[in-house]
Design a protein around this motif. Structure first.
Motif, short mmCIF file in Angstrom:
data_model
loop_
_atom_site.label_atom_id
_atom_site.label_comp_id
_atom_site.label_asym_id
_atom_site.label_seq_id
_atom_site.Cartn_x
_atom_site.Cartn_y
_atom_site.Cartn_z
N MET A 121 -50.50 -55.86 16.16
CA MET A 121 -49.35 -54.97 16.08
C MET A 121 -48.29 -55.56 15.14
SD MET A 121 -46.62 -54.22 19.09
CE MET A 121 -46.20 -55.95 19.09
N LEU A 122 -47.98 -56.85 15.30
CA LEU A 122 -46.93 -57.46 14.50
C LEU A 122 -47.32 -57.58 13.03
CD1 LEU A 122 -45.68 -60.21 16.96
CD2 LEU A 122 -44.55 -58.05 16.36
N SER A 123 -48.59 -57.62 12.71
CA SER A 123 -49.01 -57.71 11.32
C SER A 123 -49.16 -56.34 10.66
CB SER A 123 -50.32 -58.49 11.20
OG SER A 123 -51.37 -57.77 11.80
N SER A 124 -49.05 -55.28 11.44
CA SER A 124 -49.23 -53.93 10.92
C SER A 124 -47.94 -53.38 10.33
CB SER A 124 -49.71 -53.00 12.03
OG SER A 124 -49.80 -51.67 11.56
N GLN A 125 -48.09 -52.59 9.27
CA GLN A 125 -46.94 -51.88 8.70
C GLN A 125 -46.79 -50.50 9.33
OE1 GLN A 125 -46.85 -51.99 4.43
NE2 GLN A 125 -47.22 -54.18 4.39
N GLN A 126 -47.73 -50.11 10.16
CA GLN A 126 -47.65 -48.85 10.89
C GLN A 126 -46.84 -49.06 12.17
OE1 GLN A 126 -48.88 -45.89 9.78
NE2 GLN A 126 -49.27 -47.09 7.93
N PRO A 127 -46.03 -48.07 12.57
CA PRO A 127 -45.28 -48.20 13.82
C PRO A 127 -46.24 -48.34 15.00
CG PRO A 127 -44.52 -46.30 12.55
CD PRO A 127 -45.76 -46.81 11.89
N MET A 128 -46.05 -49.39 15.77
CA MET A 128 -46.92 -49.65 16.91
C MET A 128 -46.12 -50.25 18.05
SD MET A 128 -50.21 -51.37 15.00
CE MET A 128 -51.28 -51.34 16.42
N PHE A 129 -46.58 -49.98 19.26
CA PHE A 129 -46.02 -50.65 20.42
C PHE A 129 -47.13 -50.88 21.43
CE2 PHE A 129 -45.95 -46.35 21.99
CZ PHE A 129 -46.13 -46.46 23.36
N ILE A 130 -46.87 -51.80 22.33
CA ILE A 130 -47.77 -52.10 23.44
C ILE A 130 -46.92 -52.04 24.70
CG2 ILE A 130 -49.19 -53.87 24.54
CD1 ILE A 130 -49.63 -55.01 21.68
N ALA A 131 -47.37 -51.33 25.71
CA ALA A 131 -46.74 -51.33 27.02
C ALA A 131 -47.68 -52.10 27.94
CB ALA A 131 -46.51 -49.91 27.53
N TRP A 132 -47.22 -53.24 28.45
CA TRP A 132 -48.12 -54.17 29.14
C TRP A 132 -47.55 -54.61 30.48
CZ3 TRP A 132 -52.73 -55.44 26.84
CH2 TRP A 132 -53.50 -56.41 27.46
N GLY A 133 -48.44 -54.87 31.39
CA GLY A 133 -48.06 -55.41 32.69
C GLY A 133 -47.64 -54.34 33.67
N PRO A 134 -47.38 -54.75 34.90
CA PRO A 134 -47.04 -53.78 35.95
C PRO A 134 -45.75 -53.01 35.66
CG PRO A 134 -46.83 -56.04 36.77
CD PRO A 134 -47.44 -56.12 35.40
N ASP A 135 -44.85 -53.63 34.88
CA ASP A 135 -43.59 -52.96 34.54
C ASP A 135 -43.67 -52.19 33.23
OD1 ASP A 135 -42.43 -54.06 36.83
OD2 ASP A 135 -41.78 -55.84 35.74
N LYS A 136 -44.86 -52.20 32.61
CA LYS A 136 -45.05 -51.55 31.30
C LYS A 136 -43.99 -52.03 30.30
CE LYS A 136 -48.46 -49.04 32.81
NZ LYS A 136 -49.28 -49.93 33.57
N THR A 137 -43.85 -53.35 30.18
CA THR A 137 -42.92 -53.96 29.25
C THR A 137 -43.35 -53.64 27.83
OG1 THR A 137 -42.51 -55.76 30.81
CG2 THR A 137 -41.93 -56.16 28.50
N TRP A 138 -42.40 -53.15 27.03
CA TRP A 138 -42.70 -52.79 25.65
C TRP A 138 -42.58 -53.98 24.72
CZ3 TRP A 138 -41.54 -47.74 22.83
CH2 TRP A 138 -42.02 -46.66 23.55
#
Length: 65
Positions: free
Chosen positions: A32-49
Motif C-alpha cells: 500500500m505504501l509503495s503504491s501511487q494508487q489510493p489505498m487503505f487497510i482496515a485491520w484488527g478488531p477496531d478496523k484501524t485504518w
C-alpha cells in the motif's frame, strides 16, 4: 504517510506495537505504501485504518492532521 506510520506509537491500539506486527499485516502495508494508487487497510478488531499518501486528498476535511 510511511514516515507517520513508522513514527506512530501503535502499542495503545488493537494492532499493538509495529515491531510485533505479523508479516500478514506488514506485507500489504508495504504494498500500500509503495503504491501511487489510493489505498487503505482496515485491520484488527477496531478496523484501524492505515493508508497511503494518495488517499489523503480524497479524504479531504476528514483527514486528521
Amino acid at each position: 504517510m510511511a514516515r507517520r506510520i513508522a513514527a506512530h506509537d501503535w502499542s495503545d491500539t488493537s494492532l499493538g506495537a509495529a515491531s510485533v506486527w505479523s508479516e500478514t499485516l506488514n506485507a500489504p502495508v508495504r504494498l500500500m505504501l509503495s503504491s501511487q494508487q489510493p489505498m487503505f487497510i482496515a485491520w484488527g478488531p477496531d478496523k484501524t485504518w492505515l493508508y497511503n499518501d494518495a488517499l489523503v486528498p480524497i479524504m479531504g476535511l476528514k483527514h486528521p492532521t
